[in-house]
Design a protein around this motif. Structure first.
Motif, mmCIF file in Angstrom:
data_model
loop_
_atom_site.group_PDB
_atom_site.id
_atom_site.type_symbol
_atom_site.label_atom_id
_atom_site.label_comp_id
_atom_site.label_asym_id
_atom_site.label_seq_id
_atom_site.Cartn_x
_atom_site.Cartn_y
_atom_site.Cartn_z
ATOM 1 N N LYS A 23 -2.356 13.010 1.495
ATOM 2 C CA LYS A 23 -2.245 12.857 0.044
ATOM 3 C C LYS A 23 -3.222 11.816 -0.495
ATOM 4 O O LYS A 23 -3.629 11.869 -1.651
ATOM 5 C CB LYS A 23 -0.816 12.475 -0.333
ATOM 6 N N HIS A 24 -3.566 10.844 0.340
ATOM 7 C CA HIS A 24 -4.458 9.770 -0.083
ATOM 8 C C HIS A 24 -5.624 9.694 0.909
ATOM 9 O O HIS A 24 -5.686 10.472 1.858
ATOM 10 C CB HIS A 24 -3.683 8.452 -0.191
ATOM 11 N N ILE A 25 -6.535 8.766 0.696
ATOM 12 C CA ILE A 25 -7.736 8.698 1.536
ATOM 13 C C ILE A 25 -7.682 7.465 2.425
ATOM 14 O O ILE A 25 -7.474 6.347 1.938
ATOM 15 C CB ILE A 25 -9.007 8.672 0.661
ATOM 16 N N VAL A 26 -7.857 7.687 3.724
ATOM 17 C CA VAL A 26 -7.946 6.600 4.705
ATOM 18 C C VAL A 26 -9.254 6.804 5.464
ATOM 19 O O VAL A 26 -9.492 7.875 6.023
ATOM 20 C CB VAL A 26 -6.748 6.626 5.681
ATOM 21 N N PHE A 27 -10.112 5.793 5.491
ATOM 22 C CA PHE A 27 -11.410 5.934 6.150
ATOM 23 C C PHE A 27 -11.953 4.566 6.508
ATOM 24 O O PHE A 27 -11.418 3.542 6.093
ATOM 25 C CB PHE A 27 -12.401 6.671 5.230
ATOM 26 N N ASN A 28 -13.033 4.558 7.298
ATOM 27 C CA ASN A 28 -13.710 3.290 7.577
ATOM 28 C C ASN A 28 -15.003 3.219 6.780
ATOM 29 O O ASN A 28 -15.752 4.191 6.645
ATOM 30 C CB ASN A 28 -13.942 3.070 9.064
ATOM 31 N N GLN A 29 -15.259 2.049 6.260
ATOM 32 C CA GLN A 29 -16.297 1.769 5.272
ATOM 33 C C GLN A 29 -17.693 2.223 5.696
ATOM 34 O O GLN A 29 -18.448 2.780 4.895
ATOM 35 C CB GLN A 29 -16.263 0.265 5.037
ATOM 36 N N PHE A 79 0.839 -1.194 0.000
ATOM 37 C CA PHE A 79 0.000 0.000 0.000
ATOM 38 C C PHE A 79 0.879 1.252 0.000
ATOM 39 O O PHE A 79 0.620 2.213 -0.727
ATOM 40 C CB PHE A 79 -0.902 0.043 1.240
ATOM 41 N N VAL A 80 1.895 1.233 0.857
ATOM 42 C CA VAL A 80 2.786 2.388 0.983
ATOM 43 C C VAL A 80 3.512 2.645 -0.336
ATOM 44 O O VAL A 80 3.600 3.788 -0.804
ATOM 45 C CB VAL A 80 3.796 2.154 2.131
ATOM 46 N N ALA A 81 4.027 1.597 -0.952
ATOM 47 C CA ALA A 81 4.769 1.749 -2.208
ATOM 48 C C ALA A 81 3.881 2.292 -3.325
ATOM 49 O O ALA A 81 4.320 3.106 -4.148
ATOM 50 C CB ALA A 81 5.376 0.413 -2.625
ATOM 51 N N LEU A 82 2.626 1.868 -3.346
ATOM 52 C CA LEU A 82 1.711 2.293 -4.407
ATOM 53 C C LEU A 82 1.392 3.785 -4.338
ATOM 54 O O LEU A 82 0.980 4.387 -5.330
ATOM 55 C CB LEU A 82 0.415 1.483 -4.341
ATOM 56 N N GLN A 83 1.573 4.383 -3.159
ATOM 57 C CA GLN A 83 1.327 5.821 -3.014
ATOM 58 C C GLN A 83 2.198 6.653 -3.950
ATOM 59 O O GLN A 83 1.825 7.763 -4.330
ATOM 60 C CB GLN A 83 1.631 6.272 -1.590
ATOM 61 N N GLU A 84 3.384 6.117 -4.278
ATOM 62 C CA GLU A 84 4.328 6.880 -5.087
ATOM 63 C C GLU A 84 3.910 6.935 -6.552
ATOM 64 O O GLU A 84 4.359 7.806 -7.291
ATOM 65 C CB GLU A 84 5.730 6.257 -4.978
ATOM 66 N N SER A 85 3.073 6.002 -6.988
ATOM 67 C CA SER A 85 2.744 5.906 -8.413
ATOM 68 C C SER A 85 1.252 6.047 -8.721
ATOM 69 O O SER A 85 0.885 6.207 -9.882
ATOM 70 C CB SER A 85 3.232 4.560 -8.970
ATOM 71 N N HIS A 86 0.391 5.988 -7.696
ATOM 72 C CA HIS A 86 -1.049 6.008 -7.931
ATOM 73 C C HIS A 86 -1.756 6.891 -6.906
ATOM 74 O O HIS A 86 -1.240 7.114 -5.811
ATOM 75 C CB HIS A 86 -1.646 4.589 -7.804
ATOM 76 N N GLU A 87 -2.959 7.337 -7.270
ATOM 77 C CA GLU A 87 -3.874 7.851 -6.265
ATOM 78 C C GLU A 87 -4.482 6.643 -5.559
ATOM 79 O O GLU A 87 -4.865 5.665 -6.213
ATOM 80 C CB GLU A 87 -4.976 8.689 -6.915
ATOM 81 N N CYS A 88 -4.574 6.710 -4.227
ATOM 82 C CA CYS A 88 -4.971 5.524 -3.459
ATOM 83 C C CYS A 88 -6.095 5.845 -2.468
ATOM 84 O O CYS A 88 -6.136 6.929 -1.884
ATOM 85 C CB CYS A 88 -3.781 4.969 -2.677
ATOM 86 N N ILE A 89 -6.972 4.866 -2.308
ATOM 87 C CA ILE A 89 -8.004 4.906 -1.274
ATOM 88 C C ILE A 89 -7.847 3.632 -0.450
ATOM 89 O O ILE A 89 -7.945 2.522 -0.982
ATOM 90 C CB ILE A 89 -9.420 4.964 -1.877
ATOM 91 N N TYR A 90 -7.596 3.801 0.854
ATOM 92 C CA TYR A 90 -7.410 2.657 1.741
ATOM 93 C C TYR A 90 -8.486 2.681 2.824
ATOM 94 O O TYR A 90 -8.693 3.689 3.496
ATOM 95 C CB TYR A 90 -6.014 2.666 2.353
ATOM 96 N N CYS A 91 -9.140 1.551 2.991
ATOM 97 C CA CYS A 91 -10.369 1.488 3.783
ATOM 98 C C CYS A 91 -10.274 0.418 4.868
ATOM 99 O O CYS A 91 -9.781 -0.689 4.615
ATOM 100 C CB CYS A 91 -11.534 1.172 2.834
ATOM 101 N N VAL A 92 -10.734 0.753 6.057
ATOM 102 C CA VAL A 92 -10.946 -0.247 7.100
ATOM 103 C C VAL A 92 -12.370 -0.767 6.907
ATOM 104 O O VAL A 92 -13.344 -0.043 7.137
ATOM 105 C CB VAL A 92 -10.772 0.345 8.505
#
Length: 355
Positions: free
Chosen positions: A78-84, A30-43
């Motif tokens: 820079k990216h989105i972290v949230f709970n579903q 997940f961390v590595a993908l931040q450098e190349s993509h827009e990311c949404i990470y969800c709990v």
């Protein structure tokens, strides 16, 4: 020109402590993908009640997973972290997808068979429909890529099937409303609404096994704490678990073929390779022919070096509950705006009166 831009989505269930397998197989990627993509990470807290309805403290487990995201290096600015559960559009789209997907598709899902066991009639409807919600999680953002382990690849294939069937069944309405995009389906390009999301499966140790049984996947639910390295473990606990990891009496082989019938040895070599950013072949080239009394201390030192700072940061962040809650609130607002933009068009495509 397509308005569907490259976007990564992935989620982790808030059930039990995260462990080394989650870190190597998911969080570090997940961390590595931040450098190349827009990311949404969800709990994915809605998913957590599919197999177990009542949890002792689901809110605290949700905060713990969020702390692990942040401690691993995910940037919530820079990216989105949230709970579903903060974004009700997930459940709304999941219902539509329940009506798109076929019962036969769900019955073929390997994870449902494994989790339901022999008493399948007593499993919750949520467990059966779990992949439909997973598809909604991804497609409510029209995500183009999902980092998945081998055990989730079948669910992502189902997500693609659901997207393709929705695009097909509503093709004329998508065309009439002018909300279609060029979607590649095999060798053919069609006008569709949802992309056919691609899996991202890469790197070593995507499947980390138990430290007590190299034939079983490392698991949060294993009754033996020695079977896994938790992300909350301090340096002493990490080193102790590596020292006590099950091995056989033979030295490490000098060739990769020698690991085929030695699951515990193969697992430890794979863990070392992933932590050191090497291939298993490179690890065997360095340690082949040596006893575990040499290899295990080297692995323990490496694991402590890589994981202890993450564990310490996770504990620090977990103590700042207000900060964690603010990250989830901010992320939920940003995710909700994106999800609502998708659902506004989906409601029009399906024909619901809204607004």
């Amino acid at each position: 020109m397509s308005s569907i831009k490259p976007l990564v989505f992935s989620g982790v269930q808030p059930t039990g402590n995260l462990h080394l397998g989650n870190y190597l197989g998911a969080l570090r990627k997940f961390v590595a993908l931040q450098e190349s993509h827009e990311c949404i990470y969800c709990v994915v807290d809605l998913h957590s009640i599919t197999a177990q309805l009542v949890h002792e403290d689901l809110a605290e487990q949700t905060r713990s997973i969020t702390a692990a995201f942040l401690a691993s290096g995910i940037d919530p600015a820079k990216h989105i972290v949230f709970n579903q559960s903060r974004v009700p559009q997930h459940a709304e789209l999941a219902w539509i997808f329940n009506c798109v997907a076929r019962i036969g598709w769900m019955n073929r899902m390997t994870q449902f068979k494994d989790k339901a066991g022999k008493d399948r009639e007593n499993a919750s409807l949520g467990l059966l429909a779990y992949p439909s919600l997973m598809a909604a999680d991804i497609l409510v953002y029209r995500a183009t890529h999902v980092p998945v382990g081998e055990d989730q690849k079948q669910h992502l294939e189902l997500t693609r099937d659901i997207a393709a069937k929705f695009n097909h069944d509503f093709a004329s309405r998508i065309e009439t409303l002018g909300v279609g995009e060029p979607i590649q389906m095999g060798e053919e390009t069609v006008n569709g609404f949802f992309p056919l999301t691609e899996p991202l499966i890469e790197g070593p140790a995507t499947r980390v096994m138990s430290l007590r049984d190299g034939t079983k996947k490392m698991s949060k639910s294993d009754p033996s704490d020695l079977s896994r390295i938790n992300l909350t473990d301090d340096g002493d606990a990490i080193a102790k678990k590596i020292r006590k990891a099950k091995t056989d009496p033979e030295p490490l082989p000098s060739e990769m073929d020698g690991l085929k019938a030695r699951p515990e040895a193969a697992n430890l070599v794979g863990i070392y390779a992933a932590l050191a950013d090497l291939t298993s072949e490179q690890v065997i080239a360095e340690f082949g022919g040596q006893q575990f009394s040499v290899f295990k201390p080297a692995l323990a030192d490496l694991a402590v070096e890589k994981l202890a700072p993450v564990s310490a940061e996770m504990r620090r962040i977990s103590e700042d509950r207000a900060y964690v809650d603010q990250v989830l609130r901010d992320g939920g607002e940003r995710a909700g705006a994106l999800a609502e933009a998708t659902m506004k068009q989906v409601r029009e495509i399906v024909g619901f009166l809204a607004g």
